[in-house]
Design a protein around this motif. Structure first.
Motif, PDB file in Angstrom:
ATOM      1  N   ARG A  71      91.637  56.048 -31.088  1.00 44.40           N
ATOM      2  CA  ARG A  71      90.221  56.379 -31.252  1.00 44.40           C
ATOM      3  C   ARG A  71      89.691  55.967 -32.625  1.00 44.40           C
ATOM      4  N   GLU A  79      86.727  53.861 -31.357  1.00 37.85           N
ATOM      5  CA  GLU A  79      85.513  54.669 -31.313  1.00 37.85           C
ATOM      6  C   GLU A  79      84.949  54.992 -32.694  1.00 37.85           C
ATOM      7  N   PHE A  80      85.819  55.374 -33.609  1.00 37.00           N
ATOM      8  CA  PHE A  80      85.338  55.848 -34.908  1.00 37.00           C
ATOM      9  C   PHE A  80      85.212  54.738 -35.944  1.00 37.00           C
ATOM     10  N   ARG A  82      89.445  64.896 -31.127  1.00 32.02           N
ATOM     11  CA  ARG A  82      89.851  63.920 -32.143  1.00 32.02           C
ATOM     12  C   ARG A  82      88.816  63.762 -33.250  1.00 32.02           C
ATOM     13  N   ASP A 135      96.888  58.933 -29.762  1.00 33.98           N
ATOM     14  CA  ASP A 135      95.521  58.976 -29.265  1.00 33.98           C
ATOM     15  C   ASP A 135      94.518  58.969 -30.415  1.00 33.98           C
ATOM     16  N   LEU A 136      94.823  59.707 -31.481  1.00 35.19           N
ATOM     17  CA  LEU A 136      93.971  59.669 -32.665  1.00 35.19           C
ATOM     18  C   LEU A 136      93.898  58.256 -33.215  1.00 35.19           C
TER      19      LEU A 136
END
Length: 369
Positions: free
Chosen positions: A135, A139-140, A107, A131-132
């Motif tokens: 995240r 996360e990003f 990703r 899922d992208l």
């Protein structure tokens, strides 16, 4: 494989994808560029004429799905033996201004690619896109709207209206489902907002009864049949795709919502139960096995639980490693291996469980009940 009369003035050979080779195309004798399953159990030759036909079908389907001049496209799909991602990206570059195929895994890599090529179109599986999105938030720390995607093309999985609406709202993009022919990987249709499966050309799809080789013309549920009128080796074959679809009272063929038969969809890949069984039979000591597919979060997970017929194998790391290696060779989808703590001396039939509710079972006649 049986032969029956079709609604056309010719005889059709009925086939599932599992028995397509070598009855129709023998992998050992096929020549030229071959589009194949991961283990080449099924191969489809793509000569110059077939490649051009596939290119035209892909082009027309991408345009109907919304890809247009000026678009910059990132394709996040598998490029394994079927070459799907690469072939779609090649045609997308002709329809739009640019396209790149980066594969489905990673990703962070996907995010960096989207940003660096200034992409405004993403082609991905529904769970891959979800899922992208997760995240990006967790996360990003990236706002999905900052990617400035205008079109999200979903491919290769059964999804629902809730997921489509969520992705559209989060990315601020139009979401369109595009359907690939399960054998060749060629885009041939898209899902209309009404739920109708819109083929790029007439005659590419039909509906068949689940429990017998007959075409269904009225409102009913059945198996989606692919007709490859553009491919010389497959032109006379009524190919059962494994997709289960319905025809409405108005006569419209609706987008598939289930699957059936000896192949399951997981993470955009068709996983052959037959091949799993054949591989496990070569490993001494396995008496039973159970394959489970679920979607606890954004991605599908596959788990294989095996039972051994003797105590000495239960905690044998080498034996478990052999099973993991066999599965890795069969599919790019990661399958977690679990070993039952109980010895099962008597063999039993494999068990297939889809906790997502997508797969209706291996036996088509039972699914028809």
């Amino acid at each position: 494989m049986t032969t029956v009369a079709s609604v056309e003035s010719q005889e059709l050979k009925w086939s599932t994808r599992a028995d397509l080779s070598p009855a129709v195309v023998n992998p050992a004798k096929a020549t030229g560029l071959l589009v194949a399953t991961p283990t080449a159990r099924t191969v489809i030759p793509f000569g110059k004429q077939e490649r051009e036909s596939a290119r035209e079908l892909t082009r027309e389907t991408l345009v109907q799905a919304g890809v247009s001049p000026g678009d910059r496209v990132v394709v996040s799909l598998s490029n394994d033996a079927d070459l799907t991602g690469s072939r779609i990206a090649e045609v997308a570059a002709e329809v739009g201004d640019a396209a790149v195929s980066v594969g489905p895994r990673g990703r962070m890599r996907l995010l960096e690619t989207l940003e660096r090529v200034a992409a405004n179109v993403l082609v991905a599986t529904p769970s891959g896109a979800a899922d992208l999105l997760a995240r990006l938030h967790m996360e990003f720390l990236v706002d999905p709207l900052d990617l400035e995607l205008r079109l999200l093309v979903l491919v290769g999985e059964i999804t629902d209206d809730k997921t489509r609406r969520h992705l559209a709202a989060e990315f601020g993009a139009t979401v369109v489902e595009m359907y690939l022919d399960p054998v060749t990987g060629v885009p041939v249709a898209h899902r209309a907002p009404s739920g109708e499966l819109v083929a790029v050309r007439s005659g590419l799809f039909a509906l068949a009864a689940l429990d017998e080789d007959t075409l269904v013309t009225g409102p009913a549920r059945g198996e989606l049949i692919a007709r490859h009128t553009w491919h010389p080796d497959l032109a006379g074959v009524a190919l059962r795709t494994g997709y289960v679809a319905e025809r409405s009272e108005e006569g419209a063929l609706l987008a598939p919502r289930h699957t059936v038969g000896t192949a399951l969809l997981a993470r955009g890949q068709w996983l052959s139960v037959d091949e799993v069984g054949a591989a496990l039979r070569k490993i001494d000591g396995i008496s039973r096995w159970r394959l489970e597919i679920s979607r606890p979060g954004t991605l599908d997970t596959a788990t294989l639980t095996v039972s051994f017929n003797r105590e000495s194998l239960i905690r044998n790391g080498m034996w478990k490693g052999r099973i993991e290696q066999v599965l890795t060779a069969l599919t790019p989808v990661t399958i977690e291996v679990q070993v039952s703590e109980h010895v099962r001396e008597e063999p039993a039939a494999p068990a297939i469980v889809d906790h997502r509710g997508h797969h209706l079972g291996i036996d088509r006649s039972h699914a028809a009940e």
